[in-house]
Write a protein that holds these residues in place. Structure first.
Motif, PDB file in Angstrom:
ATOM      1  N   LEU A  30      62.325  68.709  46.367  1.00  0.00           N
ATOM      2  CA  LEU A  30      61.619  67.632  45.666  1.00  0.00           C
ATOM      3  C   LEU A  30      62.454  66.971  44.563  1.00  0.00           C
ATOM      4  N   PRO A  31      63.065  67.713  43.637  1.00  0.00           N
ATOM      5  CA  PRO A  31      63.802  67.037  42.560  1.00  0.00           C
ATOM      6  C   PRO A  31      64.942  66.150  43.067  1.00  0.00           C
ATOM      7  N   ASN A  32      65.526  66.526  44.180  1.00  0.00           N
ATOM      8  CA  ASN A  32      66.630  65.739  44.726  1.00  0.00           C
ATOM      9  C   ASN A  32      66.160  64.560  45.571  1.00  0.00           C
ATOM     10  N   LYS A  33      64.924  64.604  46.049  1.00  0.00           N
ATOM     11  CA  LYS A  33      64.428  63.556  46.956  1.00  0.00           C
ATOM     12  C   LYS A  33      63.545  62.517  46.287  1.00  0.00           C
ATOM     13  N   ILE A  34      62.837  62.893  45.235  1.00  0.00           N
ATOM     14  CA  ILE A  34      61.800  62.025  44.689  1.00  0.00           C
ATOM     15  C   ILE A  34      62.355  60.701  44.166  1.00  0.00           C
ATOM     16  N   GLY A  35      63.596  60.650  43.761  1.00  0.00           N
ATOM     17  CA  GLY A  35      64.178  59.423  43.224  1.00  0.00           C
ATOM     18  C   GLY A  35      65.059  58.656  44.193  1.00  0.00           C
ATOM     19  N   LEU A  36      65.091  59.075  45.446  1.00  0.00           N
ATOM     20  CA  LEU A  36      65.938  58.388  46.426  1.00  0.00           C
ATOM     21  C   LEU A  36      65.439  56.968  46.690  1.00  0.00           C
ATOM     22  N   THR A  37      66.348  56.124  47.082  1.00  0.00           N
ATOM     23  CA  THR A  37      65.956  54.782  47.495  1.00  0.00           C
ATOM     24  C   THR A  37      65.152  54.879  48.784  1.00  0.00           C
ATOM     25  N   GLN A  38      64.475  53.805  49.107  1.00  0.00           N
ATOM     26  CA  GLN A  38      63.650  53.786  50.318  1.00  0.00           C
ATOM     27  C   GLN A  38      64.467  54.147  51.553  1.00  0.00           C
ATOM     28  N   ASP A  39      65.604  53.508  51.738  1.00  0.00           N
ATOM     29  CA  ASP A  39      66.422  53.785  52.931  1.00  0.00           C
ATOM     30  C   ASP A  39      66.886  55.239  52.964  1.00  0.00           C
ATOM     31  N   ASP A  40      67.366  55.736  51.840  1.00  0.00           N
ATOM     32  CA  ASP A  40      67.832  57.121  51.791  1.00  0.00           C
ATOM     33  C   ASP A  40      66.689  58.107  52.028  1.00  0.00           C
ATOM     34  N   TYR A  41      65.538  57.824  51.433  1.00  0.00           N
ATOM     35  CA  TYR A  41      64.406  58.728  51.585  1.00  0.00           C
ATOM     36  C   TYR A  41      63.969  58.817  53.046  1.00  0.00           C
ATOM     37  N   PHE A  42      63.856  57.689  53.701  1.00  0.00           N
ATOM     38  CA  PHE A  42      63.435  57.704  55.100  1.00  0.00           C
ATOM     39  C   PHE A  42      64.479  58.378  55.984  1.00  0.00           C
ATOM     40  N   THR A  43      65.741  58.250  55.644  1.00  0.00           N
ATOM     41  CA  THR A  43      66.787  58.944  56.394  1.00  0.00           C
ATOM     42  C   THR A  43      66.648  60.450  56.221  1.00  0.00           C
ATOM     43  N   VAL A  44      66.486  60.891  54.975  1.00  0.00           N
ATOM     44  CA  VAL A  44      66.370  62.323  54.684  1.00  0.00           C
ATOM     45  C   VAL A  44      65.131  62.918  55.345  1.00  0.00           C
ATOM     46  N   ALA A 112      58.200  54.477  59.816  1.00  0.00           N
ATOM     47  CA  ALA A 112      57.734  53.117  59.534  1.00  0.00           C
ATOM     48  C   ALA A 112      57.476  53.018  58.034  1.00  0.00           C
ATOM     49  N   VAL A 113      57.816  51.866  57.463  1.00  0.00           N
ATOM     50  CA  VAL A 113      57.736  51.680  56.017  1.00  0.00           C
ATOM     51  C   VAL A 113      56.544  50.790  55.648  1.00  0.00           C
ATOM     52  N   PRO A 114      55.431  51.396  55.210  1.00  0.00           N
ATOM     53  CA  PRO A 114      54.308  50.577  54.749  1.00  0.00           C
ATOM     54  C   PRO A 114      54.579  50.092  53.316  1.00  0.00           C
ATOM     55  N   GLU A 115      53.783  49.139  52.866  1.00  0.00           N
ATOM     56  CA  GLU A 115      53.972  48.591  51.518  1.00  0.00           C
ATOM     57  C   GLU A 115      53.849  49.656  50.438  1.00  0.00           C
ATOM     58  N   ASN A 116      52.969  50.601  50.622  1.00  0.00           N
ATOM     59  CA  ASN A 116      52.732  51.630  49.603  1.00  0.00           C
ATOM     60  C   ASN A 116      53.535  52.908  49.860  1.00  0.00           C
ATOM     61  N   TRP A 117      54.705  52.772  50.434  1.00  0.00           N
ATOM     62  CA  TRP A 117      55.496  53.934  50.822  1.00  0.00           C
ATOM     63  C   TRP A 117      55.810  54.843  49.625  1.00  0.00           C
ATOM     64  N   ASP A 118      56.045  54.262  48.447  1.00  0.00           N
ATOM     65  CA  ASP A 118      56.402  55.066  47.283  1.00  0.00           C
ATOM     66  C   ASP A 118      55.225  55.941  46.836  1.00  0.00           C
ATOM     67  N   MET A 119      54.017  55.393  46.863  1.00  0.00           N
ATOM     68  CA  MET A 119      52.829  56.180  46.550  1.00  0.00           C
ATOM     69  C   MET A 119      52.645  57.287  47.583  1.00  0.00           C
ATOM     70  N   TRP A 124      52.999  62.935  49.354  1.00  0.00           N
ATOM     71  CA  TRP A 124      53.596  63.878  50.299  1.00  0.00           C
ATOM     72  C   TRP A 124      54.380  64.964  49.564  1.00  0.00           C
ATOM     73  N   GLU A 125      55.241  64.536  48.655  1.00  0.00           N
ATOM     74  CA  GLU A 125      56.110  65.480  47.941  1.00  0.00           C
ATOM     75  C   GLU A 125      55.309  66.422  47.041  1.00  0.00           C
ATOM     76  N   TYR A 126      54.421  65.867  46.235  1.00  0.00           N
ATOM     77  CA  TYR A 126      53.654  66.713  45.319  1.00  0.00           C
ATOM     78  C   TYR A 126      52.603  67.532  46.060  1.00  0.00           C
ATOM     79  N   GLY A 127      52.097  67.024  47.166  1.00  0.00           N
ATOM     80  CA  GLY A 127      51.199  67.818  48.008  1.00  0.00           C
ATOM     81  C   GLY A 127      51.903  69.055  48.535  1.00  0.00           C
ATOM     82  N   HIS A 128      53.139  68.870  48.991  1.00  0.00           N
ATOM     83  CA  HIS A 128      53.913  70.022  49.463  1.00  0.00           C
ATOM     84  C   HIS A 128      54.254  70.974  48.321  1.00  0.00           C
ATOM     85  N   ALA A 129      54.512  70.440  47.129  1.00  0.00           N
ATOM     86  CA  ALA A 129      54.829  71.305  45.984  1.00  0.00           C
ATOM     87  C   ALA A 129      53.631  72.189  45.634  1.00  0.00           C
ATOM     88  N   VAL A 130      52.450  71.601  45.591  1.00  0.00           N
ATOM     89  CA  VAL A 130      51.248  72.387  45.313  1.00  0.00           C
ATOM     90  C   VAL A 130      51.035  73.413  46.425  1.00  0.00           C
TER      91      VAL A 130
END
Length: 153
Positions: A30-44, A112-119, A124-130
């Motif tokens: 999570l700490p390494n992924k949460i700040g990635l750009t959209q393209d990088d995040y979807f790749t990862v 697929a990249v919806p408009e609210n992808w960051d939300m 997704w990330e914090y759900g997995h953390a919990v």
């Protein structure tokens, strides 16, 4: 010779430990992924293809803890720990279907990249953390249950 509850304890421990593998991976990434750009995040996110099979482990862990609680019903403390482990695994599954699965669906499993992808990413990330914390707590409960019955193994 081990009694049947001992086999259930072993199964519940193994399944909870296996459930910790992806949960821990998500938490520590999570700490390494949460700040990635959209393209990088979807790749990862592509590295998680096929991980849905771990859902079988979650269901198995829930079932093993329930069965263990029933088997230990005459032993108050170990039974309560097994039941708590089952409740925690049920909470993991509920959280998954309430927050993580909808994000997977909205993004077509992050292809697929919806408009609210960051939300959705945060959901997704914090759900997995919990879920990682809940899974670890379930593991501790089943370990405590097993330790509570070890004098009888």
């Amino acid at each position: 010779m081990m009694r049947p509850a001992s086999y259930l304890s072993l199964a519940a421990l193994v399944l909870a430990a296996l459930a910790l593998v992806p949960a821990g991976a998500h938490l520590f990434a999570l700490p390494n992924k949460i700040g990635l750009t959209q393209d990088d995040y979807f790749t990862v996110q592509g590295i998680y293809r096929g991980w849905s099979l771990f859902g079988i482990v979650l269901i198995g862990s829930l079932a093993a803890n329930l069965a263990l609680a029933v088997a230990l019903r005459r032993e108050r403390v170990p039974c309560l720990f097994a039941a708590a482990g089952a409740l925690l695994m049920a909470a993991v599954l509920l959280l998954f279907f309430a927050f993580i699965y909808p994000a997977n669906q909205a993004t077509a499993n992050w292809t697929a990249v919806p408009e609210n992808w960051d939300m959705l990413r945060r959901q997704w990330e914090y759900g997995h953390a919990v879920n990682a914390v809940l899974t670890f707590a379930a593991f501790i409960c089943v370990a405590a249950s097993a330790l509570g019955t070890r004098r009888e193994i």
